[in-house]
Design a protein around this motif. Structure first.
Motif, PDB file in Angstrom:
ATOM      1  N   LEU A 104      25.994-135.213  33.056  1.00 48.58           N
ATOM      2  CA  LEU A 104      26.831-136.418  33.295  1.00 48.58           C
ATOM      3  C   LEU A 104      25.915-137.232  34.076  1.00 48.58           C
ATOM      4  N   ARG A 135      33.761-137.211  34.929  1.00 48.30           N
ATOM      5  CA  ARG A 135      33.663-135.857  35.621  1.00 48.30           C
ATOM      6  C   ARG A 135      34.741-134.326  35.563  1.00 48.30           C
ATOM      7  N   THR A 139      30.640-130.774  24.446  1.00 47.78           N
ATOM      8  CA  THR A 139      31.063-130.585  24.890  1.00 47.78           C
ATOM      9  C   THR A 139      31.253-131.080  26.798  1.00 47.78           C
ATOM     10  N   LEU A 140      32.122-130.996  27.569  1.00 48.56           N
ATOM     11  CA  LEU A 140      31.408-131.990  29.022  1.00 48.56           C
ATOM     12  C   LEU A 140      31.665-130.670  30.162  1.00 48.56           C
ATOM     13  N   MET A 164      27.231-132.377  30.197  1.00 44.45           N
ATOM     14  CA  MET A 164      27.684-132.955  29.009  1.00 44.45           C
ATOM     15  C   MET A 164      26.949-130.969  27.679  1.00 44.45           C
ATOM     16  N   HIS A 218      37.319-133.722  34.065  1.00 45.15           N
ATOM     17  CA  HIS A 218      37.602-132.784  32.820  1.00 45.15           C
ATOM     18  C   HIS A 218      36.148-132.162  32.401  1.00 45.15           C
ATOM     19  N   ARG A 219      36.282-130.934  32.667  1.00 50.24           N
ATOM     20  CA  ARG A 219      34.640-129.920  32.742  1.00 50.24           C
ATOM     21  C   ARG A 219      35.496-129.020  31.126  1.00 50.24           C
ATOM     22  N   GLY A 220      35.171-129.272  30.413  1.00 51.98           N
ATOM     23  CA  GLY A 220      35.165-128.117  29.491  1.00 51.98           C
ATOM     24  C   GLY A 220      35.866-128.805  28.364  1.00 51.98           C
TER      25      GLY A 220
END
Length: 86
Positions: free
Chosen positions: A19, A64, A85-86, A1, A66-68
């Motif tokens: 995360l 985790r 953002t992730l 994150m 769903h990066r971005g």
């Protein structure tokens, strides 16, 4: 994150948060409120009781994959911006 902060005067920086640490923080917050929540006033207690920190930690674990993904994108009236953002 990642937490991106851009101020009106042009300064900008970001705060990287793994995360796993965010999930651990949710679980610690749940424990701390359970033990020390009696020191909060009633209004604060009502607000915090609405948050299920264990479910929030599970949600962070799920995200985790769903990066971005942008979770928050806020611009203040003064021109400051915050993006998470992730």
């Amino acid at each position: 994150m990642r937490i991106y902060i851009r101020e009106k005067n042009g300064k900008s920086f970001f705060i990287p948060i793994p995360l796993s640490i965010a999930s651990l923080g949710c679980r610690i917050a749940s424990y701390a409120i359970e033990k020390f929540g009696k020191n909060l006033n009633q209004r604060q207690r009502d607000i915090i009781d609405c948050i299920d920190f264990d479910e929030l930690a599970k949600g962070i674990k799920y995200l985790r994959g769903h990066r971005g993904l942008k979770l928050v994108e806020v611009t203040s009236a003064e021109g400051d911006e915050v993006t998470i953002t992730l």
